[in-house]
Design an enzyme around this catalytic site. Structure first.
Site, PDB file in Angstrom:
ATOM      1  N   PRO A  87       0.902  -1.343   0.134  1.00 23.85           N
ATOM      2  CA  PRO A  87       0.042  -0.141  -0.039  1.00 23.85           C
ATOM      3  C   PRO A  87       0.789   1.221  -0.034  1.00 23.85           C
ATOM      4  O   PRO A  87       0.332   2.364  -0.309  1.00 23.85           O
ATOM      5  CB  PRO A  87      -0.770  -0.011   1.357  1.00 23.85           C
ATOM      6  CG  PRO A  87      -0.401  -1.288   1.977  1.00 23.85           C
ATOM      7  CD  PRO A  87       0.320  -1.996   1.242  1.00 23.85           C
ATOM      8  N   GLU A 114       2.755  -7.004   8.260  1.00 24.69           N
ATOM      9  CA  GLU A 114       2.744  -5.497   8.617  1.00 24.69           C
ATOM     10  C   GLU A 114       3.664  -4.993   7.343  1.00 24.69           C
ATOM     11  O   GLU A 114       3.747  -3.785   7.364  1.00 24.69           O
ATOM     12  CB  GLU A 114       3.351  -5.121   9.960  1.00 24.69           C
ATOM     13  CG  GLU A 114       2.377  -5.593  11.068  1.00 24.69           C
ATOM     14  CD  GLU A 114       1.078  -5.492  10.976  1.00 24.69           C
ATOM     15  OE1 GLU A 114       0.864  -4.364  10.804  1.00 24.69           O
ATOM     16  OE2 GLU A 114       0.237  -6.263  10.896  1.00 24.69           O
ATOM     17  N   ARG A 152      -3.758  -8.294 -20.773  1.00 24.69           N
ATOM     18  CA  ARG A 152      -4.476  -7.892 -21.693  1.00 24.69           C
ATOM     19  C   ARG A 152      -4.345  -6.615 -22.762  1.00 24.69           C
ATOM     20  O   ARG A 152      -4.863  -6.485 -24.040  1.00 24.69           O
ATOM     21  CB  ARG A 152      -6.161  -7.519 -21.109  1.00 24.69           C
ATOM     22  CG  ARG A 152      -6.244  -6.185 -20.495  1.00 24.69           C
ATOM     23  CD  ARG A 152      -7.299  -6.023 -19.709  1.00 24.69           C
ATOM     24  NE  ARG A 152      -8.356  -6.087 -20.511  1.00 24.69           N
ATOM     25  CZ  ARG A 152      -8.874  -5.237 -21.299  1.00 24.69           C
ATOM     26  NH1 ARG A 152      -8.174  -3.965 -21.191  1.00 24.69           N
ATOM     27  NH2 ARG A 152     -10.006  -5.489 -21.854  1.00 24.69           N
ATOM     28  N   ASP A 167     -10.609   1.389 -24.671  1.00 26.88           N
ATOM     29  CA  ASP A 167     -11.201   1.212 -23.378  1.00 26.88           C
ATOM     30  C   ASP A 167     -11.161   2.595 -22.395  1.00 26.88           C
ATOM     31  O   ASP A 167     -10.468   3.533 -22.706  1.00 26.88           O
ATOM     32  CB  ASP A 167     -10.044   0.240 -22.739  1.00 26.88           C
ATOM     33  CG  ASP A 167     -10.218  -1.236 -22.824  1.00 26.88           C
ATOM     34  OD1 ASP A 167     -11.506  -1.620 -23.156  1.00 26.88           O
ATOM     35  OD2 ASP A 167      -9.412  -1.970 -22.207  1.00 26.88           O
TER      36      ASP A 167
END
Ligand code: 6GU
Length: 251
Positions: A87, A114, A152, A167
């Site tokens: 993150p 963690e 993709r 897209d």
């Protein structure tokens, strides 16, 4: 392209990687995806991949030795980006997917607990990526998201080659509405222009709808999107008052 994924939960992957476009891309030989169990590089009886943090406090930290050993084995003599899913990484975007799709090889390390011992970040990892501002239990889902977005884009991965270029986000805009048969469903009609067979009018209508949808839902994208003078005029008519990207920056 070859993709290696290092995880303590290899069982999370097959369902996602073997289905749909990623599965087909593997069958076609466009990508070779290998999922590795980090525990196979531990040396103790309990196959320990984590330990308590120096300095105390809660949580566990992923140990450096198995991660270094695994990446060095998997990478071999080749140079390959080593991407840590965390993150704290750079926020993943379509532009990053396009860059990753250019690489011969990618190695992903799925962080857990963690976090990972800082020496992994400092001396092994070449890039850290996050998929959004929320906390997942580990990098596995993030790795799947990134692999999907990258695979993709590989030439031949989609049946309809123009689809990826059109897209949402690939154009810097959101896509407009799509319709299929029947022409009238519960009294709701498909817009006449789409059934007109007039290709130029259809293209103009779609572009305008994409601009309208982006203005309504993600006006922040408009300041960065490559736009024609016609696009800008339409947006002004729709009430957009914000900035446009410099023409000199437009490709
Ligand atoms: Cl890459 N990992 C974790 N644990 N949580 C996340 C993430 C990654 N991206 C967003 N949230």
């Amino acid at each position: 392209m070859r993709i290696d994924i290092l995880t303590i939960f290899p069982d999370m992957f097959p369902c996602v990687l073997d289905a749909s476009i990623i599965g087909r891309a593997q069958d076609k030989g466009l990508v070779d995806i290998r999922v590795w169990n980090l525990r196979d590089w531990t040396t103790d009886k309990h196959k320990t991949t984590d330990d308590t943090p120096y300095g105390g406090g809660g949580g566990m930290v992923m140990k450096p030795e198995p991660i270094f050993a695994a990446v060095e084995d998997i990478r071999g003599e080749e140079d390959a980006p080593v991407i840590l899913l965390t993150p704290q990484g750079r926020l993943f975007t379509q532009a990053m997917a396009e860059e990753l799709a250019q690489q011969e090889r990618l190695i992903f390390i799925c962080g857990r607990y963690e976090g990972v011992d800082e020496r992994v970040r400092e001396h092994l990892v070449t890039d850290e990526i996050s998929i959004g501002d929320y906390v997942l239990s580990g990098g596995e889902l993030a790795a799947m998201v990134i692999v999907d977005a990258v695979v993709r884009l590989l030439p031949g991965a989609l049946g309809y080659e123009r689809a990826a270029a059109e897209d949402s986000h690939a154009t810097g805009l959101l896509e407009g509405p799509h319709y299929t048969r029947p022409p009238i469903f519960r009294g709701w009609k498909v817009p006449e222009v789409l059934r007109s067979g007039h290709h130029a009018k259809v293209a103009a209508w779609r572009r305008k709808q994409a601009l309208k949808r982006t203005l309504e839902r993600r006006p922040d994208l408009l300041a960065r999107a490559p736009l024609s003078e016609q696009d800008k005029q339409w947006l002004r008519e729709m009430g957009y008052q914000g900035p446009f990207k410099n023409d000199s920056e437009t490709e």
